[in-house]
Design an enzyme around this catalytic site. Structure first.
Site, PDB file in Angstrom:
ATOM      1  N   SER A   1       0.838  -1.188   0.000  1.00  0.00           N
ATOM      2  CA  SER A   1       0.000   0.000   0.000  1.00  0.00           C
ATOM      3  C   SER A   1       0.883   1.251   0.000  1.00  0.00           C
ATOM      4  O   SER A   1       1.660   1.450  -0.929  1.00  0.00           O
ATOM      5  CB  SER A   1      -0.953  -0.032   1.194  1.00  0.00           C
ATOM      6  OG  SER A   1      -1.912   0.991   1.112  1.00  0.00           O
TER       7      SER A   1
ATOM      8  N   ASP B   1      -8.886   0.021  -7.801  1.00  0.00           N
ATOM      9  CA  ASP B   1      -8.366   0.576  -6.558  1.00  0.00           C
ATOM     10  C   ASP B   1      -8.827   2.023  -6.405  1.00  0.00           C
ATOM     11  O   ASP B   1      -8.533   2.876  -7.238  1.00  0.00           O
ATOM     12  CB  ASP B   1      -6.832   0.513  -6.558  1.00  0.00           C
ATOM     13  CG  ASP B   1      -6.207   0.881  -5.226  1.00  0.00           C
ATOM     14  OD1 ASP B   1      -6.902   1.467  -4.369  1.00  0.00           O
ATOM     15  OD2 ASP B   1      -5.019   0.578  -5.025  1.00  0.00           O
TER      16      ASP B   1
ATOM     17  N   HIS C   1      -8.227  -2.179  -3.760  1.00  0.00           N
ATOM     18  CA  HIS C   1      -6.875  -1.823  -3.336  1.00  0.00           C
ATOM     19  C   HIS C   1      -5.986  -3.043  -3.118  1.00  0.00           C
ATOM     20  O   HIS C   1      -6.359  -3.983  -2.442  1.00  0.00           O
ATOM     21  CB  HIS C   1      -6.954  -0.994  -2.050  1.00  0.00           C
ATOM     22  CG  HIS C   1      -5.632  -0.473  -1.577  1.00  0.00           C
ATOM     23  ND1 HIS C   1      -4.749   0.177  -2.406  1.00  0.00           N
ATOM     24  CD2 HIS C   1      -5.040  -0.510  -0.357  1.00  0.00           C
ATOM     25  CE1 HIS C   1      -3.682   0.536  -1.715  1.00  0.00           C
ATOM     26  NE2 HIS C   1      -3.822   0.117  -0.468  1.00  0.00           N
TER      27      HIS C   1
END
Length: 415
Positions: free
Chosen positions: A270, A365, A393
């Site tokens: 991330s 995402d 995501h």
């Protein structure tokens, strides 16, 4: 004749996720009841992120209380304190199991406590330049303590190391080193290693399964937080601070003796994906390869994107946390200045050659746009990728099935 201001303005960007999804405000932002019922309840029943290591029965009473009291502000002390009784009870049960000699049961209970503390400290914490929230910080400290209790029961325990921040500069903190969690195969031979760069809300104690996967392949793991999060000492407002962190970390690894420095990879998760991409360029000679999963490197910092991101899939508001994480005083200041300062395109990083770099994400995402992964193919060295159509995501839940084989191929290719 005057110029028409509407026609002169830049055309709206067409985001791959689609205009409807881009402009939508997801239901879970309507309060704690909506968050639980429309977003978090299902993964909690399956012990999936962010509830991994936890159990539904540990969380249900807490969310029932939060809903009853209408405590919807995840940044509030009231939200965080609601989780403490459950976490403390699980820790006490773990202590009792450990005292009775039931190590496996104790470990499971401690990890369940860690999961509760994790959700308690959501959505974000930092100690730079000062602790962002004393109550959430107490949850973080308790999570680390419970995690180390669990880790001491494992066949390959966690080695908690404060790596000397030898290349610290400017406003970097130097009082406590660079905290890392290390797990290395019990062998006299030097082991390949993975530097796992964590994200905005997932930190060192949140990656047991990944580290177990590394150990099963004969690899060591070095888990480290990124600037502006948790215990990281790097100056979050300085785009070059991660370079100093990784130079210091790799220097320590080379001197430690446990790691095969020809086979060191990075996996950024991330927000950590941004740092994996940067490291793939700035430290290319020292890394066999990098995985950037769910990375935002340029378009993520676009003001149009950030103006809508608070309504997307993150459980709480994203931009206030991101502003603090990057050293800005407010979300407005962050939106106005972050792209020019931190974009890897604007700063020229992506024009440099890189080590092998794999981009992984979902095409829908709503946090870090897939456009950022695609952008990297237009600059620098050739890249590799696996995108998951229709996934959100990081490309969950299928992405890891592609990451591990690729990492194995990279490790095996180094002679």
């Amino acid at each position: 004749m005057g110029r028409d201001s509407t026609s002169a303005s830049a055309p709206a960007r067409h985001w791959i996720m689609g205009s409807e999804a881009f402009n939508a405000r997801m239901k879970h932002h309507d309060g704690i009841k909506a968050l639980w019922e429309t977003k978090w309840k299902f993964p909690c029943t399956k012990s999936l992120y962010p509830f991994h290591d936890g159990k539904y029965e540990d969380f249900l009473p807490v969310f029932e209380e939060l809903i009853e009291k209408n405590i919807s502000d995840g940044t509030s002390p009231a939200y965080t304190r609601a989780f403490f009784p459950a976490a403390e009870s699980l820790t006490a049960q773990g202590d009792a199991a450990l005292a009775a000699g039931h190590d496996a049961a104790a470990s499971a209970l401690y990890l369940r406590a860690c999961a509760v503390y994790r959700i308690a400290r959501f959505p974000y914490i930092t100690a730079y330049p000062s602790v962002s929230c004393a109550v959430k910080w107490s949850a973080w400290e308790a999570q680390k303590a419970a995690y180390m209790k669990a880790a001491r029961t494992w066949a390959v325990p966690v080695d908690e190391v404060a790596v000397p921040f030898a290349h610290a500069s400017g406003r970097d903190r130097t009082d406590a080193g660079i905290p890392v969690y290390v797990r290395a195969p019990p062998t006299d031979q030097k082991s390949p290693a993975v530097i796992l760069m964590t994200g905005l809300d997932g930190y060192r104690p949140d990656n047991t399964v990944r580290c177990d996967e590394f150990l099963a392949r004969g690899w060591a793991s070095v888990v480290v937080e990124i600037p502006g999060t948790a215990d990281c000492p790097g100056d979050p407002a300085d785009p070059a601070s991660p370079d100093r962190l990784w130079t210091s970390l790799l220097r320590w690894m080379a001197a430690d003796g446990r790691f095969d420095m020809r086979r060191v990879m990075v996996w950024g998760l991330s927000s950590g994906g941004y740092y994996a991409v940067r490291a793939a360029h700035t430290h290319r000679a020292q890394l066999a390869g990098c995985v950037a999963q769910g990375a935002g490197v340029h378009y993520f910092y676009d003001r149009d994107w950030l103006d809508k991101a608070d309504g997307h899939e993150y459980p709480f508001q994203l931009t206030p946390a991101m502003a603090m994480k990057h050293g800005y005083a407010s979300a407005d200041e962050y939106k106005a200045g972050v792209q020019k300062k931190f974009s890897l395109l604007e700063t020229g990083i992506v024009h440099q050659p890189s080590t092998r770099l794999m981009l992984v994400n979902g095409t829908l995402d709503g946090l870090m746009p897939i456009e950022d992964s695609m952008l990297l193919f237009e600059h620098g060295s050739p890249k590799e990728a696996r995108f998951f159509t229709g996934a959100l995501h990081m490309g969950y839940p299928l992405a890891n099935g592609s990451v591990y084989p690729w990492m194995e191929s990279v490790m095996d290719s180094v002679k």
